[in-house]
Design an enzyme around this catalytic site. Structure first.
Site: not given
Length: 266
Positions: A205, A245
């Protein structure tokens, strides 16, 4: 939870697994690397992404779910659409992972109640095209996110979804700036206070790119953030996360094993 993006435009690996056969092969590879669950999605949720229509999402996702389930792989479906969730469960998916927490499609929570599978409720404030403008919080982002997740839990319970089928996700990178993401990771204890398992989806991210930025402030590219993702995963595991995840499963699986060894000495 290993990620299979059946999309041409996901932020870190769009287009790599767009073909059904390639996507199924990728999912099997993730399992071989240590994934317990393979999360299949057909719609990019990167900042600024446009939505695909329902028929296209179904075309992308269902054959991959069916193919992996036929190989005995536990599959989750990453979708904001009730119709896609229902058909994915019929094709063999064992969990529905909705990044909107049931807000994008009013039919989603009733569909989950009917399907009888676990449901991931993520913190969400709007679609990708304008979510960055929604990254406005009070004095404590953790307090705000916990309160908004509690609202989603209440909605799910009211619709008849059993509490033991609910998982929460703070939504790292969704309507959040880097400082918000870091605060949420540091505040995992407050997320656990919701009483539900916690999924952390921080792989590659933007906030990790900012943490790893060079001297000139340029963020590290997405595909060069896997070591940082493994570090984040180890922290999350040590703090009791239910799952992480990730795109690069092997490095994270190793990191989680180390974290587990610290909490469960051999």
């Amino acid at each position: 939870m290993g990620v299979v993006n059946v999309t041409p435009d996901s932020f870190s690996d769009g287009g790599h697994w767009f073909d059904t056969a390639a996507a199924v092969k990728r999912g099997l590879s993730l399992v071989a690397d240590g994934a317990d669950l393979v999360d299949v999605g057909g719609e990019s949720t990167r900042p600024g992404a446009s939505r695909v229509d329902e028929d296209e999402e179904l075309r992308r996702v269902i054959p991959v779910v069916r193919g992996l389930a036929a190989e005995g792989v536990p599959v989750s479906v990453d979708t904001m659409r009730a119709a896609v969730a229902r058909q994915a469960v019929e094709a063999g998916a064992v969990l529905i992972n909705d990044v909107s927490g049931g807000l994008a499609d009013p039919a989603m929570i009733p569909a989950v109640a009917d399907c009888g599978v676990p449901f991931v409720l993520m913190h969400w404030r709007g679609f990708s095209h304008d979510m960055n403008s929604r990254a406005v919080y009070g004095d404590d982002v953790v307090t705000d996110v916990v309160a908004e997740l509690q609202d989603r839990i209440d909605a799910a319970l009211t619709a008849g979804i059993a509490a033991e089928r609910l998982v929460v996700d703070p939504g790292l990178g969704f309507a959040k700036q880097a400082r918000h993401d870091l605060a949420l990771v540091a505040g995992l204890a407050d997320l656990h206070a919701l009483g539900r398992p916690v999924l952390i989806g921080g792989s590659r991210k933007r906030f990790l790119g900012h943490v790893l930025a060079g001297p000139d402030g340029t963020p590290r590219p997405a595909r060069a953030r896997d070591a940082a993702t493994a570090a984040l995963s180890a922290i999350a595991a040590h703090e009791g996360a239910w799952a992480v995840r990730v795109h690069d499963v092997r490095a994270t699986a190793d990191a989680v094993r180390v974290a587990r060894a610290l909490t469960r000495p051999q």
